[in-house]
Design an enzyme around this catalytic site. Structure first.
Site, mmCIF file in Angstrom:
data_model
loop_
_atom_site.group_PDB
_atom_site.id
_atom_site.type_symbol
_atom_site.label_atom_id
_atom_site.label_comp_id
_atom_site.label_asym_id
_atom_site.label_seq_id
_atom_site.Cartn_x
_atom_site.Cartn_y
_atom_site.Cartn_z
ATOM 1 N N GLU A 38 0.872 -1.160 0.000
ATOM 2 C CA GLU A 38 0.000 0.000 0.000
ATOM 3 C C GLU A 38 0.916 1.219 0.000
ATOM 4 O O GLU A 38 1.796 1.322 0.854
ATOM 5 C CB GLU A 38 -0.881 -0.004 1.253
ATOM 6 C CG GLU A 38 -1.892 1.106 1.205
ATOM 7 C CD GLU A 38 -2.779 1.173 2.452
ATOM 8 O OE1 GLU A 38 -2.757 0.236 3.268
ATOM 9 O OE2 GLU A 38 -3.470 2.196 2.583
ATOM 10 N N ARG A 262 4.940 -12.882 9.733
ATOM 11 C CA ARG A 262 5.638 -11.608 9.581
ATOM 12 C C ARG A 262 7.071 -11.743 10.068
ATOM 13 O O ARG A 262 7.355 -12.474 11.010
ATOM 14 C CB ARG A 262 4.987 -10.539 10.457
ATOM 15 C CG ARG A 262 3.791 -9.971 9.844
ATOM 16 C CD ARG A 262 3.232 -8.854 10.696
ATOM 17 N NE ARG A 262 2.206 -8.238 9.916
ATOM 18 C CZ ARG A 262 2.375 -7.156 9.153
ATOM 19 N NH1 ARG A 262 3.469 -6.496 9.153
ATOM 20 N NH2 ARG A 262 1.427 -6.706 8.385
ATOM 21 N N LYS A 272 4.278 0.783 9.293
ATOM 22 C CA LYS A 272 4.400 2.087 8.640
ATOM 23 C C LYS A 272 3.750 3.175 9.477
ATOM 24 O O LYS A 272 4.226 4.300 9.515
ATOM 25 C CB LYS A 272 3.748 2.016 7.252
ATOM 26 C CG LYS A 272 4.660 1.360 6.226
ATOM 27 C CD LYS A 272 3.984 1.284 4.880
ATOM 28 C CE LYS A 272 3.042 0.107 4.832
ATOM 29 N NZ LYS A 272 2.419 -0.097 3.528
HETATM 30 P P1 ATP Z 1 2.608 -2.146 7.827
HETATM 31 O O1 ATP Z 1 1.819 -2.635 8.994
HETATM 32 O O2 ATP Z 1 4.036 -1.926 8.111
HETATM 33 O O3 ATP Z 1 1.956 -0.954 7.158
HETATM 34 P P2 ATP Z 1 1.434 -3.722 5.823
HETATM 35 O O4 ATP Z 1 1.314 -5.196 5.822
HETATM 36 O O5 ATP Z 1 0.215 -2.926 6.055
HETATM 37 O O6 ATP Z 1 2.591 -3.326 6.794
HETATM 38 P P3 ATP Z 1 1.616 -3.410 3.007
HETATM 39 O O7 ATP Z 1 2.163 -2.279 2.235
HETATM 40 O O8 ATP Z 1 0.165 -3.648 2.981
HETATM 41 O O9 ATP Z 1 2.097 -3.211 4.508
HETATM 42 O O10 ATP Z 1 2.415 -4.735 2.689
HETATM 43 C C1 ATP Z 1 2.920 -5.135 1.437
HETATM 44 C C2 ATP Z 1 3.320 -6.567 1.565
HETATM 45 O O11 ATP Z 1 4.387 -6.693 2.511
HETATM 46 C C3 ATP Z 1 2.179 -7.424 2.084
HETATM 47 O O12 ATP Z 1 2.107 -8.602 1.331
HETATM 48 C C4 ATP Z 1 2.567 -7.694 3.510
HETATM 49 O O13 ATP Z 1 2.048 -8.916 3.951
HETATM 50 C C5 ATP Z 1 4.094 -7.677 3.464
HETATM 51 N N1 ATP Z 1 4.660 -7.330 4.769
HETATM 52 C C6 ATP Z 1 4.468 -6.201 5.465
HETATM 53 N N2 ATP Z 1 5.106 -6.254 6.647
HETATM 54 C C7 ATP Z 1 5.739 -7.450 6.695
HETATM 55 C C8 ATP Z 1 6.575 -8.111 7.659
HETATM 56 N N3 ATP Z 1 6.882 -7.539 8.809
HETATM 57 N N4 ATP Z 1 7.036 -9.330 7.346
HETATM 58 C C9 ATP Z 1 6.735 -9.902 6.176
HETATM 59 N N5 ATP Z 1 5.954 -9.357 5.239
HETATM 60 C C10 ATP Z 1 5.451 -8.144 5.487
HETATM 61 MG MG MG Z 2 -1.390 -2.273 5.112
#
Ligand code: ATP
Ligand code: MG
Length: 552
Positions: A38, A262, A272
């Site tokens: 995102e 994760r 983020k």
């Molecule tokens: P955040 O909580 O940091 O915003 P998010 O999962 O909302 O993380 P996205 O931009 O939606 O962030 O994630 C893009 C991809 O990265 C998704 O497939 C997500 O599952 C993966 N991802 C995000 N954080 C992690 C993590 N800590 N370990 C492994 N994969 C991750």
């Molecule tokens: Mg997200």
């Protein structure tokens, strides 16, 4: 891309096993994965793990990977993030087959919603979000059907079209899937598919005032792109049932979702939302502050893509969450930098040494990197006045500590053996300068002096050295898992995570340092030019020390 020994011939992780079996069973001709960030922040270490996994498996099995911006929430998203994400992925060493935006599918998604309504699988609901939450039930108690659940197809089509036309206020109406309010999976209890939001979208502008929810965008986008393996993190396990239900009802390409744990790292936060707070509240200097666990922060600090890929490889892909040690990343960084870093000498806290028997300066060639036989040599000039570290001289000798002391011989790196003869003191008894004589026949690489020394010191020419600023970093948080502590995670910020040494003395070739090279400052650690460095003010970031001071 450089490959390390461990990247090859490793046993398959569980995701790779699934793919391997699918390919062997002939389910797919080739695989297609996606990385779906995102664009609401900069990528962090957890994303790096997801990138390495998604792009890594595709590469390993001869498939491809799409980059898809999951931009269905107009409020938090921005082009700045879109650009940084692309830069970070490329820098990590991966190439996408296509860049897509979930917002490109808004028209198709709208048509899918109409299809569901026509099939009797979706309805417009007038309940408020509070009422929806109340009627949802609990994991042990069934939910109640919405009073709007049995609206006719015609009425639903009309209301949905009017939602799109902007006739209703935010929160007044939603589109919900008609699944099962008694399902043990709470997400199957008539999940929301669309909500009204009068917000400007960074790509579609003001065209839409209804936006699809995650569940109604992600799987459908996967399907539109014909993603074979849609890999996400464990919190999406309960979403899988909705994912499969929607694809089945729409009769579209059957993408499949798989989940892994994760990747977390200690002494930092990796969301983020939290990283944005650190930036906005100025606890750090931007998203790419070298203390940040962001990819851009790590890059600015001097951590290499190879080291990050190595870390992800070693941290592994798991089915259960665990916290990885930051020191593992440091280990991988040190291992890579040891091979590629150019060796240089920088004195952080100088004291002057006079070589009393040296008349003319001597030009030396010192190897750039003993680990690299093609590393070449650099010019260093040995002069009558040099600087060594204040700490490298002792007035009271200690056993087994090899430093300069009066009456003792010691080697100066890449130069000569010197014997300290006396010190000259200031009125307040502090040392003003140290006097030494050098042994002409003891030149490094051609030592005929026969003098045994038990130590080598780094040094710079007092005449030619250039001033540089050094920035050393400590952990950003004082506790291993700030998000799990009581109170606000920011209460646990390490106030002393940045240490600036404004005036260190560096050998003059460092005037030409660029972002292309990584450096090892002898006996000090690994360093990387800061991106804000200028010819007038040269700044180096400490990437990592030479030894591990942190791991348990
Ligand atoms: P955040 O909580 O940091 O915003 P998010 O999962 O909302 O993380 P996205 O931009 O939606 O962030 O994630 C893009 C991809 O990265 C998704 O497939 C997500 O599952 C993966 N991802 C995000 N954080 C992690 C993590 N800590 N370990 C492994 N994969 C991750
Ligand atoms: Mg997200």
């Amino acid at each position: 891309m450089e490959k390390s020994a461990t990247e090859e011939n490793k046993p398959l992780n569980f995701i790779e096993e699934i793919i391997d079996n699918d390919l062997k069973a002939g389910k797919y001709e080739s695989i297609l994965t996606r990385f779906p960030p995102e664009p609401n922040g900069y990528l962090h270490m957890g994303h790096a793990a997801s990138i390495c996994l998604n792009f890594g498996v595709a590469k390993k099995f001869g498939g491809k990977t799409n980059l898809r911006f999951d931009d269905t929430n107009p409020v938090a998203e921005d082009v700045e993030y879109v650009n940084s994400i692309q830069e970070d992925i490329k820098w990590l060493g991966f190439e996408w087959a296509n860049v897509f935006y979930a917002s490109d599918y808004f028209d198709t998604l709208y048509d899918y919603a109409v299809q569901l309504i026509k099939q009797g699988d979706a309805y417009v609901c007038d309940l408020t979000s509070e009422e929806i939450a109340q009627q949802k039930g609990t994991p042990t108690e069934a939910g109640k059907n919405s009073p709007y659940r049995n609206r006719s197809v015609e009425e639903n089509l009309d209301l949905f079209a009017r939602m799109k036309a902007g006739e209703f206020k935010e929160g007044e109406k939603t589109l919900r899937a008609k699944i099962d309010m008694t399902s043990p999976n709470m997400l199957m209890r008539d999940p929301l598919l669309y909500r009204i939001k009068f917000a400007h979208h960074h790509r579609t502008g003001d065209k839409w005032c209804i936006y699809p929810m995650y569940d109604f965008a992600h799987g459908q986008s996967d399907s539109i792109e014909k993603i074979t393996h849609s890999i996400c993190t464990l919190e999406f396990v309960p979403h899988r049932e909705v994912y499969d239900w929607l694809i089945a009802k729409l009769g579209i390409y059957p993408s499949k979702q798989y989940e892994f744990a994760r990747v977390n790292v200690n002494y930092t936060v990796m969301s983020k939302r939290k990283l944005l707070q650190l930036v906005n509240e100025k606890h750090v200097n931007g998203w790419d502050d070298p203390r940040m666990p962001t990819i851009s922060g790590m890059r600015r600090r001097g951590i290499t893509p190879t080291a990050i890929r190595q870390f992800c490889e070693k941290a592994g892909i798991a089915k259960r969450e665990k916290i990885n040690e930051f020191s593992l990343l440091e280990f991988c960084t040190r291992e890579h930098l040891n091979k590629i870093a150019l060796r240089r000498m920088v004195v952080f806290n100088p004291i002057k040494v006079v070589i009393t028997n040296l008349e003319n300066e001597i030009s030396l060639d010192i190897e750039n990197n003993p680990e690299d036989e093609n590393g070449g040599k650099r010019h260093v000039i040995f002069t009558k006045e040099i600087f060594i570290e204040k700490d490298d001289f002792v007035e009271t000798p200690q056993k087994k500590i090899f430093k300069m002391e009066v009456g003792k011989a010691i080697r100066l790196k890449g130069a000569f053996i010197v014997t300290c003869t006396n010190v000259v003191k200031n009125e307040d008894d502090t040392i003003s300068e140290i006097h030494c004589t050098y042994h002409e026949n003891s030149k490094s690489g051609n030592d005929k002096s026969g003098i045994k020394v038990q130590g080598t010191l780094h040094w710079v020419s007092a005449q030619y050295a250039i001033p540089v600023e050094i920035r050393e970093y400590d952990r950003l948080f004082k506790v291993e898992n700030p998000s799990d502590e009581e109170g606000d995670f920011k209460d646990y910020i390490n106030e002393n995570s940045l240490n600036v040494i404004p005036n260190a003395y560096a050998e003059p070739v460092l005037q030409q340092a660029t972002l292309e090279h990584h450096f090892q400052f002898l006996r000090k650690g690994y360093f990387y030019l800061d991106k804000t460095s200028t010819a007038e003010k040269i700044i180096f970031n400490k990437t990592v020390g030479l030894k591990d001071n942190w791991s348990k």
